[in-house]
Design a protein around this motif. Sequence first.
Motif, PDB file in Angstrom:
ATOM      1  N   ILE A 103    -124.979  92.470 -59.181  1.00 33.42           N
ATOM      2  CA  ILE A 103    -124.181  93.698 -59.098  1.00 33.42           C
ATOM      3  C   ILE A 103    -122.911  93.459 -58.274  1.00 33.42           C
ATOM      4  O   ILE A 103    -121.823  93.925 -58.634  1.00 33.42           O
ATOM      5  CB  ILE A 103    -125.021  94.844 -58.480  1.00 33.42           C
ATOM      6  N   ARG A 104    -123.029  92.720 -57.178  1.00 31.40           N
ATOM      7  CA  ARG A 104    -121.859  92.442 -56.332  1.00 31.40           C
ATOM      8  C   ARG A 104    -120.781  91.700 -57.116  1.00 31.40           C
ATOM      9  O   ARG A 104    -119.602  92.042 -57.044  1.00 31.40           O
ATOM     10  CB  ARG A 104    -122.265  91.614 -55.102  1.00 31.40           C
ATOM     11  N   ARG A 105    -121.188  90.698 -57.884  1.00 30.78           N
ATOM     12  CA  ARG A 105    -120.214  89.949 -58.690  1.00 30.78           C
ATOM     13  C   ARG A 105    -119.513  90.846 -59.697  1.00 30.78           C
ATOM     14  O   ARG A 105    -118.309  90.742 -59.896  1.00 30.78           O
ATOM     15  CB  ARG A 105    -120.899  88.789 -59.421  1.00 30.78           C
ATOM     16  N   ALA A 106    -120.266  91.727 -60.320  1.00 37.38           N
ATOM     17  CA  ALA A 106    -119.659  92.653 -61.295  1.00 37.38           C
ATOM     18  C   ALA A 106    -118.613  93.537 -60.608  1.00 37.38           C
ATOM     19  O   ALA A 106    -117.527  93.762 -61.151  1.00 37.38           O
ATOM     20  CB  ALA A 106    -120.733  93.507 -61.959  1.00 37.38           C
ATOM     21  N   ASN A 154    -123.233  85.105 -64.485  1.00 34.94           N
ATOM     22  CA  ASN A 154    -124.420  85.336 -63.664  1.00 34.94           C
ATOM     23  C   ASN A 154    -125.666  84.642 -64.211  1.00 34.94           C
ATOM     24  O   ASN A 154    -126.782  84.992 -63.849  1.00 34.94           O
ATOM     25  CB  ASN A 154    -124.672  86.848 -63.519  1.00 34.94           C
ATOM     26  N   SER A 155    -125.471  83.650 -65.070  1.00 34.73           N
ATOM     27  CA  SER A 155    -126.613  82.968 -65.695  1.00 34.73           C
ATOM     28  C   SER A 155    -127.457  82.178 -64.696  1.00 34.73           C
ATOM     29  O   SER A 155    -128.601  81.854 -64.990  1.00 34.73           O
ATOM     30  CB  SER A 155    -126.132  82.047 -66.822  1.00 34.73           C
ATOM     31  N   ASN A 156    -126.916  81.915 -63.524  1.00 34.28           N
ATOM     32  CA  ASN A 156    -127.669  81.181 -62.509  1.00 34.28           C
ATOM     33  C   ASN A 156    -128.533  82.098 -61.645  1.00 34.28           C
ATOM     34  O   ASN A 156    -129.219  81.625 -60.744  1.00 34.28           O
ATOM     35  CB  ASN A 156    -126.710  80.384 -61.609  1.00 34.28           C
ATOM     36  N   PHE A 165    -129.067  91.930 -56.394  1.00 30.27           N
ATOM     37  CA  PHE A 165    -127.969  92.412 -55.566  1.00 30.27           C
ATOM     38  C   PHE A 165    -126.700  91.605 -55.845  1.00 30.27           C
ATOM     39  O   PHE A 165    -125.617  92.166 -56.016  1.00 30.27           O
ATOM     40  CB  PHE A 165    -128.342  92.329 -54.076  1.00 30.27           C
ATOM     41  N   GLU A 166    -126.839  90.287 -55.913  1.00 27.27           N
ATOM     42  CA  GLU A 166    -125.695  89.409 -56.171  1.00 27.27           C
ATOM     43  C   GLU A 166    -125.114  89.654 -57.563  1.00 27.27           C
ATOM     44  O   GLU A 166    -123.890  89.627 -57.749  1.00 27.27           O
ATOM     45  CB  GLU A 166    -126.097  87.942 -56.007  1.00 27.27           C
ATOM     46  N   ARG A 214    -125.527 100.153 -55.215  1.00 26.21           N
ATOM     47  CA  ARG A 214    -124.472 101.126 -55.542  1.00 26.21           C
ATOM     48  C   ARG A 214    -123.544 101.327 -54.353  1.00 26.21           C
ATOM     49  O   ARG A 214    -122.327 101.403 -54.520  1.00 26.21           O
ATOM     50  CB  ARG A 214    -125.099 102.450 -55.961  1.00 26.21           C
ATOM     51  N   THR A 215    -124.120 101.383 -53.160  1.00 30.84           N
ATOM     52  CA  THR A 215    -123.315 101.545 -51.950  1.00 30.84           C
ATOM     53  C   THR A 215    -122.372 100.357 -51.785  1.00 30.84           C
ATOM     54  O   THR A 215    -121.187 100.538 -51.464  1.00 30.84           O
ATOM     55  CB  THR A 215    -124.229 101.676 -50.713  1.00 30.84           C
ATOM     56  N   ASN A 216    -122.866  99.159 -52.012  1.00 27.43           N
ATOM     57  CA  ASN A 216    -122.030  97.965 -51.912  1.00 27.43           C
ATOM     58  C   ASN A 216    -120.895  98.006 -52.939  1.00 27.43           C
ATOM     59  O   ASN A 216    -119.739  97.710 -52.619  1.00 27.43           O
ATOM     60  CB  ASN A 216    -122.878  96.703 -52.083  1.00 27.43           C
ATOM     61  N   SER A 217    -121.193  98.389 -54.174  1.00 26.45           N
ATOM     62  CA  SER A 217    -120.154  98.497 -55.210  1.00 26.45           C
ATOM     63  C   SER A 217    -119.124  99.548 -54.830  1.00 26.45           C
ATOM     64  O   SER A 217    -117.924  99.344 -55.008  1.00 26.45           O
ATOM     65  CB  SER A 217    -120.797  98.855 -56.561  1.00 26.45           C
TER      66      SER A 217
END
Length: 190
Positions: free
Chosen positions: A80-83, A66-68, A77-78, A109-112
């Motif tokens: 957390i989504r990637r994780a 996620n360094s970018n 948001f992105e 959190r909802t997306n995760s």
Amino acid sequence: MNNFICFNSPKQRTRSIEKRMNKCIWLLGLSGAGKSSISLELKKMFISKGLKCLVLDGDILRKGINSNLGFSEADRFENIRRAAEIAKLFLEEGYWVIVAMITPMEDMRTNSRQILQDQYVEVFIDTPIEVCMERDPKGLYQQVKEKQIKHFTGIDSPFEIPQYAHWVIDTRLDSVKDSAEIIWKNIVSY
């Protein structure tokens, strides 16, 4: 009616059993709350029981995959989504996954929760900001005070108190080891 499930190999059988048991324990809270320390202590417990376990720490992910990403709302948001997507891949392989990330907003959190479904277990590491600032293990709050960091969660960027946490840990009352044991007893060894 046949109640037997046929597996082509012992590995398939093991994966099937592990998939039903393993979870993603998502530790969230402010910077300095104790998420990383608790996750590492919890990982030791998994390893001691011979269980496959992976920790996804927000600080480490930010230095790598996620360094970018920056700290805009969309980038957070992105992040957390990637994780969550990475956690899902490891869950499918039978790992227990511990995620230690601030995860400041309910929509994240909802997306995760949607990505991980019934394998998502939310644990709020509820530590008041005053305690986090006093601990300041990475010196970040000092940098905020010196105006070197802007948009810092809990200071000038929002942190929404979780509404749907499965468990809440108060690290003012419980040590890192005690916190990990509470999670183990209530989530892992159910």
